[in-house]
Scaffold this active site. Structure first.
Site, mmCIF file in Angstrom:
data_model
loop_
_atom_site.group_PDB
_atom_site.id
_atom_site.type_symbol
_atom_site.label_atom_id
_atom_site.label_comp_id
_atom_site.label_asym_id
_atom_site.label_seq_id
_atom_site.Cartn_x
_atom_site.Cartn_y
_atom_site.Cartn_z
ATOM 1 C CG HIS A 120 4.636 -15.113 -2.876
ATOM 2 N ND1 HIS A 120 3.382 -14.895 -3.395
ATOM 3 C CD2 HIS A 120 4.980 -13.951 -2.253
ATOM 4 C CE1 HIS A 120 2.996 -13.653 -3.128
ATOM 5 N NE2 HIS A 120 3.940 -13.053 -2.423
ATOM 6 C CG HIS B 33 6.332 -13.258 -6.279
ATOM 7 N ND1 HIS B 33 5.042 -13.583 -6.578
ATOM 8 C CD2 HIS B 33 6.249 -12.201 -5.430
ATOM 9 C CE1 HIS B 33 4.213 -12.769 -5.960
ATOM 10 N NE2 HIS B 33 4.917 -11.920 -5.254
ATOM 11 C CG HIS C 105 4.610 -10.783 2.533
ATOM 12 N ND1 HIS C 105 5.327 -9.799 1.895
ATOM 13 C CD2 HIS C 105 4.085 -11.544 1.543
ATOM 14 C CE1 HIS C 105 5.226 -9.959 0.581
ATOM 15 N NE2 HIS C 105 4.493 -11.020 0.330
ATOM 16 C CG HIS D 127 2.169 -5.560 -4.997
ATOM 17 N ND1 HIS D 127 2.683 -4.797 -3.984
ATOM 18 C CD2 HIS D 127 1.739 -6.695 -4.417
ATOM 19 C CE1 HIS D 127 2.572 -5.452 -2.843
ATOM 20 N NE2 HIS D 127 1.986 -6.603 -3.068
ATOM 21 C CE1 TYR E 150 2.317 -8.048 1.588
ATOM 22 C CE2 TYR E 150 1.232 -6.398 0.243
ATOM 23 C CZ TYR E 150 2.145 -7.420 0.375
ATOM 24 O OH TYR E 150 2.872 -7.816 -0.689
ATOM 25 C CD GLU F 67 0.685 -10.269 -1.221
ATOM 26 O OE1 GLU F 67 1.584 -11.131 -1.325
ATOM 27 O OE2 GLU F 67 0.546 -9.351 -2.026
#
Lengths: 307, 108
Positions: A153, A199, A214, A246, A255, A265
């Site tokens: 993503h 996501h 990112h 997260h 990251y 990431e």
């Protein structure tokens, strides 16, 4: 997949120095170099990906993202979505088959956020790298570095979040999986999915259009994330933050930056989403925890450093 | 080994000792100093922009959206891509961790 959009298919990134970029994406992340074209672009993919490529690198004098492409189920869907995008008010550009090597025709449009997106239906399928299609072994030998399994993503910073959400949900069939609301109820972050992942693309409200935060690559386990952290230190790669977790999506993550300053990431795990699930909401007063669940503090670099 | 180059950051008054072949920003981080804000360290984000006041530097590749040809002629550069060739002086352009209005304007 309500409107025939299946998944992220490719991202084209600009890099300042191709050789340095390849050392990073191939030797460190472990992406597979699949092809090059006469424009000098280099095509890469994660070893589990069936299609020929998912990352395209282009040398340029400023880093950032050129476009993010999604694969749709068939050409009829491409025709229908082209009309629906135009009806929504997007300028739709047609790119012929072969403009990206091994990819069928694409349609390109700019979202209200200021980012360029593409849809395509056909791409050459080379199968998972290093394992056969019949009786496949668990993983191939000879993978490098972090052994990233797939491009997963990206997170984009830009303007006009409500209009962008409307485009992605109403026209392209995405669902709002997670969001951050400020104290007036205004959405300042939106995480969108077109399948079961937490996501496929995410947007954060920002005064400038079209900025890149990112590109993210999937690893299998937390152990793999820690191993990625070791490799980042061993190679003196520019670290941003992590390993950590997260709050948003609950992914376990680290990251870092490519040699041109584009943020990457690698992550594992995280929440799943079905189309009947209501969006998961975080409130802006808990933004520190939403972004980095362990630190629980806002990290200025993570919020402001973009390409 | 030859002695490190001494780079004065004028806004903070900090002096950074930079080894030959080392970037100004990397040397600053190695010495635990914070006089120049740190971003991507790759010439891409523009956060570590400085103005060269005196001295000679080698330049690495930098995003043209943060330092264009004209700005480079005026002595602007990104500290992560500045390699001092001798003792020198620079001025950090922004507050630590935040792009200056000038940078935001340039990149919009």
């Amino acid at each position: 997949m309500k409107k025939g959009v299946m998944r992220p298919g490719h991202i084209q990134l600009r890099v300042l120095d191709m050789q340095a970029a390849l050392q990073h994406y191939v030797d460190l992340l472990g992406l597979i170099e699949m092809d090059k074209d006469d424009q000098g672009r280099v095509y890469l993919k994660g070893w589990t990906e069936i299609d020929k490529f998912s990352v395209v690198l282009r040398e340029a004098d400023e880093p950032g993202m050129d476009f993010l492409g999604f694969k749709v189920v068939d050409d009829a869907t491409l025709c229908r979505l082209s009309e629906e995008l135009a009806a929504f008010g997007c300028q739709v550009e047609n790119l012929p088959a072969g403009e990206l090597k091994g990819c069928g025709r694409r349609i390109r449009f700019e979202a209200p956020s200021g980012h360029r997106f593409e849809l395509f239906a056909e791409k050459e399928q080379t199968g998972k790298w290093g394992v056969s299609e019949v009786n496949p072994e668990a993983w191939p030998r000879g993978l490098k570095g972090m052994k990233a399994t797939r491009f997963d993503h990206c997170l984009l910073y830009g303007v006009a979040l409500p209009e962008t959400l409307r485009l992605f949900t109403e026209v392209l069939g995405f669902s709002l999986a997670e969001q951050v609301l400020d104290d007036t109820g205004k959405r300042v972050a939106q995480f969108l999915t077109v399948g079961m992942k937490a996501h496929d693309v995410a947007f954060i409200q920002h005064p400038e259009k079209g900025r890149f935060h990112h590109a993210s690559f999937f690893l299998e386990s937390w152990e793999d994330v820690l191993r990625a952290a070791d490799l980042i230190s061993m190679s003196n790669t520019s670290l941003d933050i992590g390993p950590t977790r997260h709050g948003l999506t609950h992914g376990k993550t680290i990251y870092f930056f490519d040699p041109s300053g584009n943020r990457n990431e690698v992550f594992c795990c995280g929440d799943y989403h079905y189309p009947d699930h209501p969006p998961v909401t975080w409130t802006a007063d808990q933004l520190g925890k939403a972004i980095f669940y362990h630190d629980r503090q806002l990290n200025e670099r993570f919020l402001t450093v973009l390409t | 080994m030859s002695r490190p180059h001494r780079v004065l950051e004028q806004v903070s008054g900090e002096v950074v000792d930079v080894r030959p072949g080392e970037s100004l920003l990397r040397a600053m981080e190695r010495q635990g100093k914070r006089c120049i804000p740190v971003g991507c360290r790759g010439g891409g984000c523009g956060i570590c922009k400085v103005r060269i006041v005196s001295g000679r530097f080698d330049h690495g590749l930098m995003s043209c959206s943060h330092v264009d040809v004209g700005q480079r002629r005026q002595g602007l550069a990104l500290a992560c891509r500045l390699f001092p060739l001798g003792d020198s002086e620079v001025q950090a352009c922004g507050e630590p961790g935040r792009a200056t209005p000038e940078q935001q304007q340039v990149s919009s």
